[in-house]
Design an enzyme around this catalytic site. Structure first.
Site, PDB file in Angstrom:
ATOM      1  N   GLU A 405       0.817  -1.223   0.000  1.00 49.91           N
ATOM      2  CA  GLU A 405       0.000   0.000   0.000  1.00 49.91           C
ATOM      3  C   GLU A 405       0.850   1.272   0.000  1.00 49.91           C
ATOM      4  O   GLU A 405       0.518   2.242  -0.681  1.00 49.91           O
ATOM      5  CB  GLU A 405      -0.961  -0.010   1.198  1.00 49.91           C
ATOM      6  CG  GLU A 405      -2.146  -0.964   1.062  1.00 49.91           C
ATOM      7  CD  GLU A 405      -1.800  -2.432   1.266  1.00 49.91           C
ATOM      8  OE1 GLU A 405      -0.646  -2.712   1.665  1.00 49.91           O
ATOM      9  OE2 GLU A 405      -2.662  -3.294   1.044  1.00 49.91           O
ATOM     10  N   HIS A 472     -11.599  -6.095   8.782  1.00 47.43           N
ATOM     11  CA  HIS A 472     -12.297  -5.953   7.499  1.00 47.43           C
ATOM     12  C   HIS A 472     -13.601  -5.197   7.678  1.00 47.43           C
ATOM     13  O   HIS A 472     -14.508  -5.323   6.866  1.00 47.43           O
ATOM     14  CB  HIS A 472     -12.604  -7.323   6.880  1.00 47.43           C
ATOM     15  CG  HIS A 472     -11.409  -8.032   6.341  1.00 47.43           C
ATOM     16  ND1 HIS A 472     -10.494  -8.656   7.131  1.00 47.43           N
ATOM     17  CD2 HIS A 472     -10.964  -8.198   5.060  1.00 47.43           C
ATOM     18  CE1 HIS A 472      -9.547  -9.194   6.384  1.00 47.43           C
ATOM     19  NE2 HIS A 472      -9.813  -8.936   5.118  1.00 47.43           N
TER      20      HIS A 472
END
Ligand SMILES: Cc1ncc(C[n+]2csc(CCOP(=O)(O)OP(=O)(O)O)c2C)c(N)n1
Length: 666
Positions: A405, A472
């Site tokens: 990322e 998540h």
């Protein structure tokens, strides 16, 4: 003039002309003389901090001279020679260091923490490693434009331990980017010697592991650094690929002047002093009768005169006069918002389809827009938002990324520096933590620091109610609304999502675009089939009522509406914020002034969230209009749990109706 002794470095002039050799010498002499002056000023208390590159000049100068002025260089804190070789006027450099207006950051950042498009230099942020991923992005732009340009980026050996280094090398190799990674191995990272930093013979050996050609060069030999780098650069221009170079050199002074060199063995410093890149080159040039005392004296006199005059003019320049308006105005690039109104044709779409359609239409509109994310190409992304995109736009523009990322956010920044646009898909908003530093420190601060836009949208599939546990399910918008320089968008409906995404992509500022996963497939709406935009900073008033104002966003909007559906006796204004930064304060204040009661509902846990700030604003701006204390409703102060019954208990949804009743009966 110093006495001329025999050179300790073996120079071989190859086919370089005398003129080129003298230019190399002159370009090394200039940063050395500037530094010597700085050290005097430091002792006089006229300079606050100085990172010395004395003894390392051959690297900065060799690399910069090997590149064309139109090719980007990303230097670090000891690369004064990059700036001087690119012939930045000394007046501007000195003003930069003194925090004056003629510098490059309007006094907002210090030392070498600046970039300049005028000279194709992108300066560092303090965190060192992000430079490498930004270089990847610039190199990607060059690769896509097929312009044959090479990008050079520097790091110290200390910086190579950062994750950014490894991510950037891997991405550059996988994408075969025309970028030259230059490690200046100068023996120490602050006080830590190399044997406590890494455990391999040469850092260049790491290149092999990433599939990158790598070389070790004598960083004190200007002919070697210049000619070998030049050859490599020419080769990259013809056959784009990354190359790693480890330059062996030494940091002869302290990390910065105040910190000294007590921890460095004296004989080590002496040994490297004997290998001084300038003294030795001077001896060599004298021995070959290329440099004479007369020329040498003329060079010294010319540079010293330039330094003195630039210092005089920098000291003469007035200190910056602070203006709050100017400071605030420069946090974001001013946007010329263009309203695009669609024709009347609509189609019922789920939130997910609206985002996908909006993204596709923006790809059609902006040929320079690049999408990057994990599994977004043939696979279409884990939520299938980019399904079919590769077929329509090709793999150059719809790019699968390795799991890295930081490097990808940084690459987005690099694309923006090179004049392109990027949308980065976080596979889940939770994973933005692995790219957090470049978001909040590079993208967010870039325009304020040196007026460089960060034209990057980060898509953030977020939120709970999907029984996916702590990693998540988070809705982490408050991590970003806190940071000046970022825009934060959080639609609750397909119509808003499509129009706001188009605006986010048009906007040259960095935008975090939150997409609630639980709404992706559950919320449908008629949405214009055409491309259209919606303005940032405009909330929508979904319902009008008398007794209370409900302020919310994202999934909270739907929880509020379902609560009112069940409680038809409650007459409320419902405000869907839609964009959190900028925030539509007028819509909030006007409504609360009318109803006299406010309840703010957020899905995130309470402390430090949006609700708290809005509550504080209401206390400051609407106190006299309030008939009851402002109420905040949020999820529990725990991480978000997995098991459905725990998650249900955690969520603010179940608490909202009771809290609303409580407020109304106050
Ligand atoms: C992320 C981060 N951690 C720590 C620091 C503090 N710091 C600044 S420079 C430096 C040493 C860097 O060493 P190296 O990369 O070898 O470069 P050198 O200073 O030796 O040229 C450290 C630890 C920082 N700026 N950023």
């Amino acid at each position: 003039m110093p006495t001329i002794t025999k050179s300790n470095i073996d120079f071989d002039k190859r086919n370089l002309t005398d003129k080129s050799l003298l230019k190399l010498y002159y370009n090394m002499l200039k940063p050395r003389l500037i530094e010597e002056k700085m050290l005097i000023l430091l002792r006089q208390g006229k300079v606050s901090k100085w990172f010395s590159g004395i003894g390392q000049e051959a690297i900065s100068v060799g690399v910069t001279m090997a590149l064309k002025p139109s090719e980007y260089i990303l230097p670090m804190h000891r690369n004064l020679g990059v700036f001087t070789t690119r012939e930045i006027p000394l007046h501007r450099l000195f003003c930069q260091w003194q925090g004056k207006a003629s510098g490059f950051t309007k006094g907002r950042d210090r030392s070498f923490h600046f970039g300049t498009q005028e000279y194709n230099i992108v300066g560092m942020i303090s965190h060192l490693g992000p430079q490498l991923g930004v270089a990847d992005g610039i190199a990607l732009a060059n690769l896509l434009k097929k312009n044959g340009k090479v990008t050079a980026v520097f790091t110290g050996e200390g910086g190579t331990s950062e994750g950014d280094f490894h991510e950037a090398l891997n991405v550059a190799s996988v994408w075969q980017l025309p970028v030259m990674f230059c490690i200046e191995n100068n023996g120490y990272g602050l006080s830590t010697p190399t044997n406590e930093q890494y455990h391999c013979k040469h850092l260049a050996d790491r290149g092999k592991g990433y599939g990158i050609e790598a070389f070790v060069l004598d960083g004190n030999n200007i002919i070697e650094t210049y000619t070998k780098v030049k050859k490599l650069v020419e080769s990259i221009r013809k056959r784009p690929r990354p190359i790693l170079i480890e330059f062996e050199t030494f940091r002869r002074r302290g990390h910065e002047e105040a910190s000294g060199t007590k921890y460095v063995p004296k004989d080590l410093i002496e040994a490297w002093e004997a290998k001084d890149p300038i003294e030795n080159f001077r001896s060599y040039l004298y021995s070959k009768k290329i440099l004479t005392a007369k020329i040498d004296e003329a060079y010294n006199a010319e540079i010293k005169a330039e330094i003195d005059s630039a210092l005089d003019s920098a000291y003469a320049e007035d200190d910056i006069r602070p203006s709050e308006t100017e400071e605030l105005n420069d946090v974001y690039k001013v946007v010329d918002y263009k309203e695009h109104t669609p024709n009347k044709e609509t189609k019922e779409l789920r939130l997910i389809d609206a985002i996908s359609e909006g993204l596709r239409q923006s790809m059609e509109k902006h040929n320079d827009l690049i999408l990057m994310g994990q599994d977004i190409a043939e696979y279409g992304g884990v939520f299938k938002i980019t399904e079919g995109f590769v077929k329509q736009f090709g793999k150059e523009r719809v790019r699968n990324t390795p799991i890295c990322e930081s490097a990808i956010v940084e690459a987005g920044m690099g694309l923006s520096i090179a004049g392109m646009k990027a949308v980065v898909e976080m596979q889940f908003a939770d994973f933005v933590t692995s790219g957090f530093n470049p978001v909040v420190n590079y993208l967010a601060k870039s325009h304020y620091r040196w007026q460089q836009q960060a034209d990057v949208v980060i898509r953030m599939p977020c939120g709970g109610g999907v029984a996916a546990g702590p990693f998540h399910s988070q809705t982490n918008e408050a991590w970003f609304t806190k940071t000046p320089g970022l825009k934060v968008i959080y639609p609750a409906f397909p119509y808003d999502a499509k129009g706001l995404l188009a605006t986010a992509i048009n906007d040259p500022n960095p935008v975090l675009f939150f997409e609630h996963k639980a709404l992706y497939r559950s919320i449908r709406q008629d949405v214009p089939t055409d491309y259209y935009t919606l303005p940032f900073g405009k909330a929508s008033l979904l319902k009008e009522g008398e007794s209370v104002t409900i302020i919310t966003y994202g999934a909270g909007v739907h929880w509020a509406l379902e609560t009112l559906e069940k409680n038809s006796d409650i007459s409320a204004d419902v405000i869907d914020l839609r964009t959190l930064q900028p925030l539509d304060k007028d819509a909030i204040f006007n409504s609360v002034k009318k109803t006299g009661r406010a309840i703010i509902l957020q899905e995130d846990s309470m402390f430090g969230g949006i609700a708290s700030d809005i509550s504080a604003m209401l206390m400051e701006e609407c106190f006299e209009y309030l008939d009851a204390p402002v109420k905040r409703v949020a999820s529990m102060e725990t991480p978000i749990p997995f098991a459905a019954q725990l998650e249900e208990q955690y969520m603010a949804r179940g608490k909202f109706e009771g809290s609303l009743r409580e407020l109304l009966s106050y």
